[in-house]
Design a protein around this motif. Structure first.
Motif, PDB file in Angstrom:
ATOM      1  N   LYS A   1      74.832  62.290  47.018  1.00 40.98           N
ATOM      2  CA  LYS A   1      74.517  62.041  48.421  1.00 40.98           C
ATOM      3  C   LYS A   1      73.856  60.672  48.487  1.00 40.98           C
ATOM      4  O   LYS A   1      72.900  60.400  47.759  1.00 40.98           O
ATOM      5  CB  LYS A   1      73.591  63.124  48.967  1.00 40.98           C
ATOM      6  CG  LYS A   1      73.358  62.909  50.449  1.00 40.98           C
ATOM      7  CD  LYS A   1      72.634  64.040  51.113  1.00 40.98           C
ATOM      8  CE  LYS A   1      72.394  63.647  52.562  1.00 40.98           C
ATOM      9  NZ  LYS A   1      71.621  64.630  53.286  1.00 40.98           N
TER      10      LYS A   1
ATOM     11  N   LYS B   1      70.421  61.891  46.133  1.00 44.81           N
ATOM     12  CA  LYS B   1      70.389  62.933  45.106  1.00 44.81           C
ATOM     13  C   LYS B   1      71.778  63.179  44.536  1.00 44.81           C
ATOM     14  O   LYS B   1      72.790  62.917  45.190  1.00 44.81           O
ATOM     15  CB  LYS B   1      69.816  64.235  45.678  1.00 44.81           C
ATOM     16  CG  LYS B   1      70.663  64.828  46.778  1.00 44.81           C
ATOM     17  CD  LYS B   1      70.251  66.252  47.113  1.00 44.81           C
ATOM     18  CE  LYS B   1      71.174  66.765  48.186  1.00 44.81           C
ATOM     19  NZ  LYS B   1      70.869  67.956  48.853  1.00 44.81           N
TER      20      LYS B   1
ATOM     21  N   VAL C   1      80.255  65.061  39.296  1.00 43.88           N
ATOM     22  CA  VAL C   1      78.970  65.073  39.995  1.00 43.88           C
ATOM     23  C   VAL C   1      79.187  64.572  41.420  1.00 43.88           C
ATOM     24  O   VAL C   1      79.965  63.640  41.639  1.00 43.88           O
ATOM     25  CB  VAL C   1      77.951  64.157  39.274  1.00 43.88           C
ATOM     26  CG1 VAL C   1      76.624  64.127  40.015  1.00 43.88           C
ATOM     27  CG2 VAL C   1      77.728  64.602  37.838  1.00 43.88           C
ATOM     28  N   ASN C   2      78.511  65.192  42.379  1.00 48.18           N
ATOM     29  CA  ASN C   2      78.509  64.664  43.747  1.00 48.18           C
ATOM     30  C   ASN C   2      77.236  63.868  43.974  1.00 48.18           C
ATOM     31  O   ASN C   2      76.177  64.253  43.485  1.00 48.18           O
ATOM     32  CB  ASN C   2      78.553  65.805  44.762  1.00 48.18           C
ATOM     33  CG  ASN C   2      79.949  66.365  44.937  1.00 48.18           C
ATOM     34  OD1 ASN C   2      80.859  65.999  44.195  1.00 48.18           O
ATOM     35  ND2 ASN C   2      80.123  67.230  45.897  1.00 48.18           N
TER      36      ASN C   2
ATOM     37  N   GLY D   1      66.683  63.417  39.606  1.00 43.94           N
ATOM     38  CA  GLY D   1      67.697  63.961  40.511  1.00 43.94           C
ATOM     39  C   GLY D   1      68.671  62.899  41.003  1.00 43.94           C
ATOM     40  O   GLY D   1      69.574  63.178  41.783  1.00 43.94           O
ATOM     41  N   LYS D   2      68.471  61.671  40.536  1.00 44.41           N
ATOM     42  CA  LYS D   2      69.303  60.567  41.039  1.00 44.41           C
ATOM     43  C   LYS D   2      70.209  59.950  39.977  1.00 44.41           C
ATOM     44  O   LYS D   2      70.948  59.017  40.259  1.00 44.41           O
ATOM     45  CB  LYS D   2      68.402  59.477  41.618  1.00 44.41           C
ATOM     46  CG  LYS D   2      67.607  59.995  42.808  1.00 44.41           C
ATOM     47  CD  LYS D   2      66.654  58.977  43.349  1.00 44.41           C
ATOM     48  CE  LYS D   2      65.839  59.660  44.437  1.00 44.41           C
ATOM     49  NZ  LYS D   2      65.179  58.738  45.323  1.00 44.41           N
TER      50      LYS D   2
ATOM     51  N   THR E   1      78.787  61.378  51.226  1.00 42.29           N
ATOM     52  CA  THR E   1      78.929  62.079  49.950  1.00 42.29           C
ATOM     53  C   THR E   1      80.088  61.450  49.192  1.00 42.29           C
ATOM     54  O   THR E   1      81.159  61.247  49.758  1.00 42.29           O
ATOM     55  CB  THR E   1      79.205  63.580  50.159  1.00 42.29           C
ATOM     56  OG1 THR E   1      78.173  64.097  50.996  1.00 42.29           O
ATOM     57  CG2 THR E   1      79.211  64.328  48.846  1.00 42.29           C
TER      58      THR E   1
ATOM     59  N   LYS F   1      74.335  66.409  32.661  1.00 42.24           N
ATOM     60  CA  LYS F   1      73.128  67.024  33.230  1.00 42.24           C
ATOM     61  C   LYS F   1      72.454  66.023  34.148  1.00 42.24           C
ATOM     62  O   LYS F   1      72.342  64.843  33.808  1.00 42.24           O
ATOM     63  CB  LYS F   1      72.160  67.397  32.103  1.00 42.24           C
ATOM     64  CG  LYS F   1      72.652  68.540  31.251  1.00 42.24           C
ATOM     65  CD  LYS F   1      71.485  69.265  30.580  1.00 42.24           C
ATOM     66  CE  LYS F   1      71.972  70.304  29.594  1.00 42.24           C
ATOM     67  NZ  LYS F   1      72.341  69.701  28.290  1.00 42.24           N
ATOM     68  N   ILE F   2      72.031  66.509  35.278  1.00 42.24           N
ATOM     69  CA  ILE F   2      71.325  65.642  36.212  1.00 42.24           C
ATOM     70  C   ILE F   2      69.894  65.468  35.686  1.00 42.24           C
ATOM     71  O   ILE F   2      69.278  66.429  35.228  1.00 42.24           O
ATOM     72  CB  ILE F   2      71.390  66.241  37.622  1.00 42.24           C
ATOM     73  CG1 ILE F   2      72.844  66.155  38.101  1.00 42.24           C
ATOM     74  CG2 ILE F   2      70.464  65.491  38.588  1.00 42.24           C
ATOM     75  CD1 ILE F   2      73.210  67.058  39.218  1.00 42.24           C
TER      76      ILE F   2
ATOM     77  N   TYR G   1      74.191  66.203  42.742  1.00 38.55           N
ATOM     78  CA  TYR G   1      74.289  67.642  42.554  1.00 38.55           C
ATOM     79  C   TYR G   1      75.678  67.988  42.066  1.00 38.55           C
ATOM     80  O   TYR G   1      76.610  67.192  42.202  1.00 38.55           O
ATOM     81  CB  TYR G   1      73.943  68.400  43.846  1.00 38.55           C
ATOM     82  CG  TYR G   1      74.804  68.045  45.038  1.00 38.55           C
ATOM     83  CD1 TYR G   1      74.552  66.912  45.801  1.00 38.55           C
ATOM     84  CD2 TYR G   1      75.886  68.847  45.408  1.00 38.55           C
ATOM     85  CE1 TYR G   1      75.345  66.583  46.891  1.00 38.55           C
ATOM     86  CE2 TYR G   1      76.680  68.527  46.494  1.00 38.55           C
ATOM     87  CZ  TYR G   1      76.401  67.389  47.236  1.00 38.55           C
ATOM     88  OH  TYR G   1      77.191  67.053  48.309  1.00 38.55           O
ATOM     89  N   LEU G   2      75.792  69.177  41.472  1.00 40.67           N
ATOM     90  CA  LEU G   2      77.091  69.576  40.956  1.00 40.67           C
ATOM     91  C   LEU G   2      77.964  70.010  42.118  1.00 40.67           C
ATOM     92  O   LEU G   2      77.484  70.665  43.045  1.00 40.67           O
ATOM     93  CB  LEU G   2      76.932  70.699  39.930  1.00 40.67           C
ATOM     94  CG  LEU G   2      76.110  70.270  38.703  1.00 40.67           C
ATOM     95  CD1 LEU G   2      75.958  71.422  37.727  1.00 40.67           C
ATOM     96  CD2 LEU G   2      76.748  69.063  38.004  1.00 40.67           C
TER      97      LEU G   2
END
Ligand SMILES: Cc1cc2nc3c(=O)[nH]c(=O)nc-3n(C[C@H](O)[C@H](O)[C@H](O)COP(=O)(O)OP(=O)(O)OC[C@H]3O[C@@H](n4cnc5c(N)ncnc54)[C@H](O)[C@@H]3O)c2cc1C
Lengths: 262, 330
Positions: B143, A228, B140-141, A24-25, B132, A19-20, A230-231
């Motif tokens: 940025k 950030k 997980v990606n 968010g980082k 990315t 889970k992020i 993200y999935l």
């Protein structure tokens, strides 16, 4: 042979749901199991084997928070002689480049014939710490090493290439090698070994002890700053087969039949 | 005019796919930023490659020297750091391959140029250069923003971009440069290539592959999955940890450091889907993945996904196949 092994304490994520976190980082770390980075495990084993053959010492070093002691204890139990943890709250946000700087500032004052690191870390997958550390120390390096044969003041190593190919290189010592999985079979640690390791000292060093400034480490001292997480978007729309194992198996059979595969 | 460098990668007489993938992505960025796209080619007797690269880039920098015959990151380092200091490209793109991993970090550190490795994408966004990357084994990606600099370096993941030819060959200028190699490089010497040992089973020839990963948990479980493979008329293949643990020989390994396969059917059992594995099997005609973890990256590469314990699915499948075979006999 005095050997330094750089190790990292990382979360096991292959089977965990990630889970992020709120920033968010990063990812939420609670509930994750941490252990020695897979590649470092092979590096440590290789170091201990070399020591057993040629004598000398093995020192495990990590840059990380206090929990990393578990990984260092594992190294001690496996046959490392000494362990150093470099810890400071100012290190938060350090990328692989900043980490290499921190390791360098400790290692430059130590004697070594060989430095081994993992080829990469399972969490950030950078594959940067080893070669950058070699650059700072001014020693030759080889990455993704699958075999090390020591021969006087040099080593003959096999590096992994793509497609099952390898190349053989001759590298002068002292040198740094990043180790690829499969180079050996890491040994199990006996309960006795772990007990003994609990008694061994872990030397702790902080920013003030290593001669770096605040600006050298953390985000300011790094090449990369995460904006950030993200999935990943899905590449292919997978059709999930649901039901009991029997029902799923029946569906698979239908698919295989319709494709003429059975 | 700003310049973008792409380091051409070649081995034993052939340009590697990653070279064209990098050039394709670089062309996109060069057009966007109005930069000159330059392919950098180092080697010995590689003029033919220079001609090929000229179709993809505006310039080709060709440096030939006997010391560049086989890749040695120390020699490459000397030549490239000289070139980068001299021409100050805004961006240098290197493959995230065994060569790039060996070369790029050290080169970037020596030149004090921010480097991001294993990128699946990158871009100039006004004043910023962002990339990315995938972390945690592809789950997980991230940025990522690189520290502001006049020059950046990235290593690009293999197959992150599909190579495309420019609509018209670019007819790039080939510029031959004298190698800036003064003293011999002696700390590291290339000795020889070691080909993979001749194997017993050729998984690239099989039309059905059952690929097993760390999820099979123990060597004692191999016969269970092997039976399934046999009943489907196929053979067992595997991910890297299975070979590392010595459960299967290395000629069964699928992936970048193993074999690239394209069977009619690939069943992935307990494989998470790390890109190094996926690259080896994603072009299979039909992919069915079984994994306990619904978020396993392998599912974004499969046609059918089964979120379940493989040890429940495998016996159920075998039963059904046996039933089918029994029907056929009667
Ligand atoms: C330079 C380099 C080259 C590499 N080359 C290759 C290569 O050629 N090929 C390759 O495969 N890897 C390669 N790797 C390694 C790769 O990065 C991964 O570490 C590897 O692919 C992971 O293998 P895995 O999926 O079997 O294991 P893991 O990532 O540990 O995944 C195991 C999976 O099994 C699932 N699972 C566990 N138990 C069960 C169960 N009972 N039922 C169902 N599912 C279960 C888990 O949820 C998990 O998703 C390379 C790495 C590097 C750095």
């Amino acid at each position: 042979m005095d050997i330094i092994v750089c190790v990292k304490h990382v979360p096991e994520t292959a089977e965990a749901e990630l889970k992020i976190d709120a920033t968010g980082k990063g990812i939420e770390k609670t509930g994750l199991v941490f252990d020695i980075n897979e590649w470092d495990d092979y590096a440590l084993e290789e170091a201990v084997r070399i020591k057993e053959k040629f004598g000398g010492t093995v020192t495990a070093i990590t840059v990380g928070p206090e929990d990393s002691d578990n990984t260092l204890r594992k190294c001690l139990a496996r046959g490392a002689d000494k362990a150093i943890r470099v810890t400071d709250s100012k290190f938060a946000g350090s990328d692989a480049y900043a980490t290499a700087k921190i390791l360098y500032s400790v290692i430059r004052n130590m004697h070594f014939d060989l430095i081994l690191t993992g080829a990469q870390a399972g969490d950030d997958g950078s594959a940067v710490v080893g070669p950058v550390l070699a650059e700072f120390l001014g020693v030759p390096h080889a990455t993704m090493v699958k075999k090390i044969v020591l021969d006087g003041d040099k080593a003959i190593v096999n590096r992994e290439l793509e497609g099952g190919f390898e190349e053989r290189l001759e590298v002068k010592l002292p040198a740094l090698f990043t180790v690829q999985t499969g180079i050996n079979e890491p040994r199990y640690v006996s309960i006795m070994g772990i007990r003994k390791a609990m008694q061994k000292e872990i030397k702790v060093m902080r920013l003030a002890d290593i001669g770096l400034s605040e600006n050298d480490v953390g985000e300011t001292g790094s090449w990369l700053v995460i904006e950030k997480l993200y999935l990943p978007p899905v590449e292919k729309q997978t059709e999930f087969l649901k039901g009991s194992p029997d029902e799923i198996a029946a569906k698979v059979i239908e698919i295989l039949k319709s494709r003429g595969l059975i | 005019m700003a310049e973008i460098f792409v380091l051409a990668e070649h081995r034993q007489g052939a340009l590697r796919d990653i070279t064209f993938e990098m050039l394709t992505k670089a062309r996109e960025i060069a057009e966007k930023t109005n930069a000159n796209l330059t392919a950098v080619l180092l080697g010995k007797n590689v003029k033919e490659h220079a001609k090929t690269l000229a179709e993809y880039a505006k310039n080709v920098l060709l440096i030939e020297d006997s010391r560049l015959e086989n890749f040695n990151s120390d020699v490459y380092h000397k030549v490239l750091s000289h070139l980068i200091r001299q021409r100050k490209p805004v961006l240098t793109i290197i493959g995230h391959t065994s060569y790039g991993v060996e070369l790029a970090p050290r080169l970037a550190a020596a030149l004090n140029i921010p480097l991001a490795t294993d990128c699946i994408d990158f871009d100039f966004e006004g004043e910023r250069f962002t990339v990315t990357r995938q972390i945690y084994g592809g789950k997980v990606n991230a940025k990522v923003v690189l520290r502001k600099s006049e020059s950046y370096m990235v290593t690009l993941r293999q197959a992150a971009f599909q190579a495309k030819k420019p609509p018209m060959p670019l007819n790039g200028q080939i510029e031959e440069i004298q190698p800036p190699l003064i003293e011999e490089v002696t700390a590291k010497r290339f000795l020889e290539y070691v080909p993979p040992p001749p194997g017993g089973v050729d998984i690239t020839a099989a039309s059905v592959l059952v690929g097993i990963g760390r999820g099979v948990k123990d060597q004692s479980n191999i016969p269970i999955v092997e039976e399934l493979a046999k009943s489907l008329g196929g053979v067992l293949a595997c991910s890297r940890p299975v070979v590392d643990k010595g459960w299967l020989p290395n000629d069964r390994q699928v992936g970048t450091s193993g074999k690239i396969v394209k069977p009619k059917l690939y069943i992935a059992l307990g494989i998470s889907g790390a890109f190094q594995h996926v690259l080896g099997m994603k072009n299979s005609d039909l992919i069915i993945a079984v994994n306990k973890d619904p978020k396993a990256p392998i599912f974004s590469f499969s046609d059918y996904g089964i979120v379940e314990d493989l040890f429940k699915i495998v016996p159920a499948l075998k039963n059904k196949i046996n039933e089918l075979k029994a029907q056929k006999v009667t």
